[in-house]
Scaffold this active site. Structure first.
Site, PDB file in Angstrom:
ATOM      1  N   LYS A  10       0.821  -1.207   0.000  1.00 22.28           N
ATOM      2  CA  LYS A  10       0.000   0.000   0.000  1.00 22.28           C
ATOM      3  C   LYS A  10       0.867   1.276   0.000  1.00 22.28           C
ATOM      4  CE  LYS A  10      -3.968  -2.242   2.235  1.00 22.28           C
ATOM      5  NZ  LYS A  10      -5.004  -2.152   3.300  1.00 22.28           N
ATOM      6  N   TYR A  50     -12.485  -2.371  -3.519  1.00 21.50           N
ATOM      7  CA  TYR A  50     -13.026  -2.360  -2.159  1.00 21.50           C
ATOM      8  C   TYR A  50     -14.540  -2.180  -2.139  1.00 21.50           C
ATOM      9  CZ  TYR A  50      -8.429  -2.574   0.024  1.00 21.50           C
ATOM     10  OH  TYR A  50      -7.186  -2.991   0.461  1.00 21.50           O
ATOM     11  N   ASN A 113      -2.069   0.169   6.807  1.00 16.38           N
ATOM     12  CA  ASN A 113      -1.561  -1.113   7.282  1.00 16.38           C
ATOM     13  C   ASN A 113      -0.680  -1.877   6.283  1.00 16.38           C
ATOM     14  OD1 ASN A 113      -3.699  -1.592   5.640  1.00 16.38           O
ATOM     15  ND2 ASN A 113      -4.925  -2.722   7.128  1.00 16.38           N
ATOM     16  N   HIS A 116      -2.027  -5.514   1.531  1.00 12.54           N
ATOM     17  CA  HIS A 116      -3.332  -6.149   1.306  1.00 12.54           C
ATOM     18  C   HIS A 116      -3.094  -7.554   0.790  1.00 12.54           C
ATOM     19  CE1 HIS A 116      -7.210  -7.177  -0.483  1.00 12.54           C
ATOM     20  NE2 HIS A 116      -6.547  -7.487  -1.574  1.00 12.54           N
ATOM     21  N   GLU A 127      -9.618 -10.416  -7.967  1.00 12.26           N
ATOM     22  CA  GLU A 127      -8.694  -9.279  -7.828  1.00 12.26           C
ATOM     23  C   GLU A 127      -7.534  -9.371  -8.834  1.00 12.26           C
ATOM     24  OE1 GLU A 127      -9.270  -7.970  -3.170  1.00 12.26           O
ATOM     25  OE2 GLU A 127      -7.827  -9.534  -3.597  1.00 12.26           O
TER      26      GLU A 127
HETATM   27  N1  LIG Z   1     -12.597   0.940  10.862  1.00 13.56           N
HETATM   28  C1  LIG Z   1     -11.794   1.303   9.857  1.00 13.56           C
HETATM   29  N2  LIG Z   1     -11.414   2.589   9.685  1.00 13.56           N
HETATM   30  C2  LIG Z   1     -10.619   2.971   8.673  1.00 13.56           C
HETATM   31  N3  LIG Z   1     -10.119   2.113   7.741  1.00 13.56           N
HETATM   32  C3  LIG Z   1     -10.454   0.815   7.872  1.00 13.56           C
HETATM   33  C4  LIG Z   1     -11.306   0.337   8.925  1.00 13.56           C
HETATM   34  N4  LIG Z   1     -11.458  -1.005   8.782  1.00 13.56           N
HETATM   35  C5  LIG Z   1     -10.742  -1.328   7.689  1.00 13.56           C
HETATM   36  N5  LIG Z   1     -10.142  -0.248   7.142  1.00 13.56           N
HETATM   37  C6  LIG Z   1      -9.287  -0.213   5.948  1.00 13.56           C
HETATM   38  O1  LIG Z   1      -9.954  -0.962   4.956  1.00 13.56           O
HETATM   39  C7  LIG Z   1      -9.140  -2.043   4.521  1.00 13.56           C
HETATM   40  C8  LIG Z   1     -10.001  -3.205   4.164  1.00 13.56           C
HETATM   41  O2  LIG Z   1     -10.612  -3.720   5.337  1.00 13.56           O
HETATM   42  P1  LIG Z   1     -10.839  -5.283   5.493  1.00 13.56           P
HETATM   43  O3  LIG Z   1     -11.906  -5.466   6.510  1.00 13.56           O
HETATM   44  O4  LIG Z   1     -11.040  -5.890   4.134  1.00 13.56           O
HETATM   45  O5  LIG Z   1      -9.466  -5.746   6.152  1.00 13.56           O
HETATM   46  P2  LIG Z   1      -8.333  -6.683   5.552  1.00 13.56           P
HETATM   47  O6  LIG Z   1      -8.934  -7.738   4.687  1.00 13.56           O
HETATM   48  O7  LIG Z   1      -7.467  -7.120   6.682  1.00 13.56           O
HETATM   49  O8  LIG Z   1      -7.498  -5.654   4.707  1.00 13.56           O
HETATM   50  P3  LIG Z   1      -7.210  -5.714   3.135  1.00 13.56           P
HETATM   51  O9  LIG Z   1      -8.526  -6.000   2.440  1.00 13.56           O
HETATM   52  O10 LIG Z   1      -6.656  -4.336   2.811  1.00 13.56           O
HETATM   53  O11 LIG Z   1      -6.209  -6.815   2.967  1.00 13.56           O
HETATM   54  C9  LIG Z   1      -8.178  -2.273   5.687  1.00 13.56           C
HETATM   55  O12 LIG Z   1      -6.998  -2.907   5.306  1.00 13.56           O
HETATM   56  C10 LIG Z   1      -7.939  -0.876   6.163  1.00 13.56           C
HETATM   57  O13 LIG Z   1      -6.951  -0.233   5.346  1.00 13.56           O
HETATM   58 MG   LIG Z   2     -10.065  -7.276   2.950  1.00 13.29          MG
END
Ligand SMILES: Nc1ncnc2c1ncn2[C@@H]1O[C@H](COP(=O)(O)OP(=O)(O)OP(=O)(O)O)[C@@H](O)[C@H]1O
Ligand SMILES: [Mg+2]
Length: 152
Positions: A10, A50, A113, A116, A127
């Site tokens: 990211k 997303y 974070n 992804h 994806e």
């Molecule tokens: N409560 C929140 N506030 C702000 N950003 C969030 C929050 N929850 C998730 N995100 C962002 O949205 C992304 C997608 O959330 P998801 O629940 O899919 O988590 P993930 O699967 O661990 O992450 P990713 O899909 O990026 O691998 C997260 O990686 C983070 O960057």
């Molecule tokens: Mg995710």
């Protein structure tokens, strides 16, 4: 069984010079890099990636973050690649991610974070197709393939 998974480094990771260290993790694990692209993701592409979160309060912030600078889209291949990459990435919130995971070791703030990874084989296929043409993915052998019967 060999799988392909979609991984992104990211924008926060690029701005913190973490690219080499992140890639090193997946390589060391034994996964094979079969696709790679550096780009500033167009907003429409980030929105589609997303889309599952379109109704969440953080959706706009997430799309803005993902399009805020260059990121690296990758495809990694290997046995159980989807679960392996998720486990290596660690919990979504970097502050809660276990030490030893990429987010736990390199993540600074909750939702910036670093990485992804696809959350299922179906998501991975979707994806990969979203980010790559077939001609941008490469099949090749590695010298240690077949070692101990493990196809990496
Ligand atoms: N409560 C929140 N506030 C702000 N950003 C969030 C929050 N929850 C998730 N995100 C962002 O949205 C992304 C997608 O959330 P998801 O629940 O899919 O988590 P993930 O699967 O661990 O992450 P990713 O899909 O990026 O691998 C997260 O990686 C983070 O960057
Ligand atoms: Mg995710």
């Amino acid at each position: 069984m060999s799988e392909r998974t979609f991984v992104m480094i990211k924008p926060d990771a690029l701005s913190r010079r973490l690219v080499g260290r992140v890639i090193e993790r997946y390589e060391s694990k034994g996964l094979k890099l079969v696709g790679m692209k550096l780009q500033i993701v167009p907003r429409e592409l980030a929105e589609r990636q997303y889309a599952e979160h379109w109704d969440k309060p953080f959706y706009n912030d997430l799309v803005s973050f993902m399009t805020s600078g260059p990121s690296i889209a990758m495809v990694w291949e290997g046995p159980n690649a989807v679960e392996a990459a998720r486990t290596m990435n660690g919990a979504t919130d970097s502050a809660e991610a276990e030490p030893g995971t990429i987010r736990g070791d390199l993540g600074l703030t909750a939702h910036r974070n670093v990485v992804h990874a696809s959350d299922s084989l179906d998501t991975a296929k979707w994806e990969i197709n979203l980010y790559f043409d077939e001609a941008e993915l490469f099949s090749y052998a590695m010298p240690d393939e077949g070692w101990l019967g493990v196809k990496v």
